[in-house]
Design a protein around this motif. Structure first.
Motif, mmCIF file in Angstrom:
data_model
loop_
_atom_site.group_PDB
_atom_site.id
_atom_site.type_symbol
_atom_site.label_atom_id
_atom_site.label_comp_id
_atom_site.label_asym_id
_atom_site.label_seq_id
_atom_site.Cartn_x
_atom_site.Cartn_y
_atom_site.Cartn_z
ATOM 1 N N VAL A 31 0.835 -1.201 0.000
ATOM 2 C CA VAL A 31 0.000 0.000 0.000
ATOM 3 C C VAL A 31 0.869 1.250 0.000
ATOM 4 O O VAL A 31 1.840 1.334 0.759
ATOM 5 C CB VAL A 31 -0.925 0.028 1.247
ATOM 6 N N ASP A 45 -5.251 2.065 8.398
ATOM 7 C CA ASP A 45 -4.068 1.349 8.912
ATOM 8 C C ASP A 45 -4.451 0.383 10.037
ATOM 9 O O ASP A 45 -3.802 -0.654 10.226
ATOM 10 C CB ASP A 45 -3.014 2.343 9.391
ATOM 11 N N ILE A 48 -5.821 -2.723 8.238
ATOM 12 C CA ILE A 48 -4.737 -3.473 7.612
ATOM 13 C C ILE A 48 -3.942 -4.242 8.660
ATOM 14 O O ILE A 48 -3.622 -5.425 8.493
ATOM 15 C CB ILE A 48 -3.834 -2.521 6.800
ATOM 16 N N ASN A 52 -3.521 -8.255 9.037
ATOM 17 C CA ASN A 52 -2.191 -8.875 9.080
ATOM 18 C C ASN A 52 -2.061 -9.812 10.275
ATOM 19 O O ASN A 52 -1.513 -10.924 10.163
ATOM 20 C CB ASN A 52 -1.103 -7.795 9.145
ATOM 21 N N PHE A 57 -4.439 -10.208 5.053
ATOM 22 C CA PHE A 57 -3.994 -9.278 4.016
ATOM 23 C C PHE A 57 -2.505 -9.454 3.696
ATOM 24 O O PHE A 57 -2.088 -9.495 2.554
ATOM 25 C CB PHE A 57 -4.282 -7.840 4.451
ATOM 26 N N ARG A 60 2.174 -4.377 4.074
ATOM 27 C CA ARG A 60 2.432 -3.187 4.879
ATOM 28 C C ARG A 60 2.276 -1.931 4.036
ATOM 29 O O ARG A 60 2.101 -1.981 2.810
ATOM 30 C CB ARG A 60 3.814 -3.258 5.519
ATOM 31 N N VAL A 61 2.378 -0.796 4.702
ATOM 32 C CA VAL A 61 2.051 0.494 4.111
ATOM 33 C C VAL A 61 3.280 1.386 4.040
ATOM 34 O O VAL A 61 3.978 1.563 5.047
ATOM 35 C CB VAL A 61 0.962 1.205 4.958
ATOM 36 N N SER A 103 1.576 -1.819 10.864
ATOM 37 C CA SER A 103 1.233 -1.814 9.436
ATOM 38 C C SER A 103 2.145 -0.915 8.606
ATOM 39 O O SER A 103 2.296 -1.122 7.403
ATOM 40 C CB SER A 103 -0.222 -1.375 9.246
ATOM 41 N N PHE A 274 -8.494 -7.207 3.506
ATOM 42 C CA PHE A 274 -8.598 -6.757 4.901
ATOM 43 C C PHE A 274 -10.055 -6.550 5.304
ATOM 44 O O PHE A 274 -10.375 -6.455 6.494
ATOM 45 C CB PHE A 274 -7.785 -5.484 5.149
#
Length: 514
Positions: A31, A45, A48, A52, A57, A60-61, A103, A274
């Motif tokens: 992401v 977040d 997500i 996780n 999902f 990570r972001v 995340s 997610f």
């Protein structure tokens, strides 16, 4: 006390927090998120990170800091880790949960690290773009996508997508899912229109335009969660001592959460996996029903109640909900008058009632100090947008004037009575306490109150089609009900009128009223 980092994670032994596993810190970057604000950290977040931790999902972001204000040092120092404290009421029960969010993989500055951000476009695992750049962010400006960086968010997004297109030679499976969360109706559609216009202005190849249109999905979305940000200093200190680490990024969010994403595409829904781990993420082909519920039952109830609450001496929504009469007034307004008015083929009675109950839980949240006077900002435009449609729909079902809506409107009129100060501000007063009226129509109301008796003022305001887009004096009995409520508020005070209105609202309608 040690600073929160990936190195201090193994030493955290508190049972009061949900921790990530070591493997969660190694998940691929999927992401790209434009914005470092607390809403994004407290909602997308959060979803997500929760997914996780559930093994769903698994991504990570990378966060892009677009503005020049502030620094990314705290994120770098804590390697993106932060504590989210969830506080509130859900289905009548108190909620207090703490989660260590892992995340975010890194935060990049658009001004200093633009090349690295563009390099993210070459990552085959990248799938999603999220943004919250304020409503001003989704606007068309004359931008240069070859700048480092482009000025606008749409310009930055177009530059990213163009790099991705070039790197992957236009492969259809490397298109992105773009989900803006800015508070604009049809935000995804508007963002796509701007990006396409910028591409045309830059005379980018037709093949790229086709890829932009066909391989990428711009999904409108609606977000709803109050994320006040940092905890009060004393509470944060107590939390850090209880958890055993120092966290400069710790934030609080209410228990309620909603992220409604508009899509009917099965492949998009699968990639937004997610959504499977929290009912607060809703994927639907049309999200207008969620916008309508929020606008009418949450925002609309706020607007009908704010003037009355100020006149009754309440500073915050929480204080009002702790008073038995005011709480009953707000609940009755929402459940007995507003919710029935908005039901239709899309919103069932059950859906409206359940949403209303969740709103009441949010209003009761002891951890949120929402100021009533802040809700009165641009009172007139909010009344027009949020509540007049509900009033009109009430009259489609019944010719009996809605007593509590009439009380809310009367309180609005009395709240707007003011004196003009030497510096041009408009000040109202109740029980010797002043408040500032921040409304584009404050001067007009000031003059009308100076010139007219209350009963005449009611009729003139209600008949003003420039304010409401319709003549509200044509609604049977409404002008009379507002006049009576305004007279009672002026004579007896808000507290007494609330008690009386509650008694009357429980009385059955006159025969034939429905």
């Amino acid at each position: 006390m040690k600073q929160l980092t990936t190195h201090t994670l193994p030493a955290i032994s508190s049972s009061d927090i949900q921790l990530p596993a070591a493997a969660h810190l190694q998940l691929p970057e999927k992401v790209l998120q434009f914005g470092t604000g607390v809403l994004l950290r407290g909602l997308p977040d959060y979803f997500i990170d929760k997914a996780n931790k559930a093994g769903v999902f698994n991504g990570r972001v990378v966060v892009v800091k677009s503005t020049g204000k502030g620094s990314t040092d705290a994120f770098a120092d804590q390697q993106g880790l932060y504590t989210l404290c969830i506080r509130g009421i859900e289905q009548g029960q108190k909620v207090a949960e703490n989660s260590l969010n892992a995340s975010i993989s890194r935060v990049l500055s658009a001004a200093a690290e633009w090349d690295e951000i563009l390099h993210c476009a070459e990552n085959p695992d990248m799938e999603i773009v999220i943004s919250n750049t304020t409503e001003v962010g989704i606007t068309l400006v004359d931008d240069n996508i070859n700048a480092a960086p482009p000025v606008s968010f749409p310009g930055k997004l177009l530059a990213f997508l163009y790099r991705r297109y070039q790197h992957f030679s236009g492969r259809a499976d490397k298109g992105m899912i773009i989900i803006p969360t800015e508070l604009l109706v049809d935000n995804g559609k508007k963002l796509k229109e701007i990006v396409l216009e910028l591409a045309a202005r830059h005379q980018l190849a037709p093949a790229f335009i086709s890829w932009l249109n066909d391989a990428n999905h711009f999904c409108s979305s609606l977000v709803d969660r109050i994320v006040p940000g940092a905890l009060p200093a004393q509470e944060q200190q107590a939390m850090q001592e209880a958890l055993g680490y120092k966290d400069d990024l710790m934030i609080m969010a209410e228990a309620y959460r909603l992220w409604a994403i508009e899509t009917a595409d099965k492949k998009v829904q699968e990639r937004l996996s997610f959504s499977k781990t929290d009912s607060g993420v809703v994927l639907a082909p049309d999200i207008n029903v969620f916008r309508e519920l929020k606008l009418r039952l949450l925002n609309g109830t706020h607007t009908f109640s704010c003037g009355l609450a100020v006149l009754a001496g309440f500073n915050t929504v929480r204080q009002a909900m702790e008073d038995a009469d005011m709480e009953a007034c707000i609940s009755s307004l929402m459940l007995q008058e507003m919710a029935p008015a908005i039901t239709d083929i899309y919103i069932s009675d059950t859906m409206a009632a359940e949403f209303a109950q969740s709103v009441l839980d949010r209003f009761r949240n002891p951890h949120i100090a929402h100021q009533w006077v802040a809700i009165t900002m641009q009172y007139t435009s909010k009344m027009k947008m949020r509540n007049i449609p509900v009033l009109l729909r009430h009259y489609e079902r019944s010719q009996e004037p809605p007593r509590l809506m009439a009380l809310g409107f009367a309180a609005y009129l009395l709240f707007m009575r003011s004196e003009r100060t030497a510096d041009g501000q408009y000040k109202g007063a109740v029980n010797g306490k002043e408040y500032t009226i921040q409304d584009d129509h404050a001067a007009w109301f000031h003059d009308e109150w100076k010139r007219l008796e209350a009963a005449v003022l009611v009729k003139e305001v209600l008949a003003n089609t420039n304010l409401w887009g319709t003549d509200l004096t044509q609604l049977k009995g409404f002008a009379r009900a507002v006049t009576d409520m305004l007279s009672a508020l002026t004579r007896d005070g808000a507290t007494a009128v609330i008690k009386k209105a509650l008694t009357e609202s429980r009385q059955p309608l006159a025969a034939g009223a429905q």
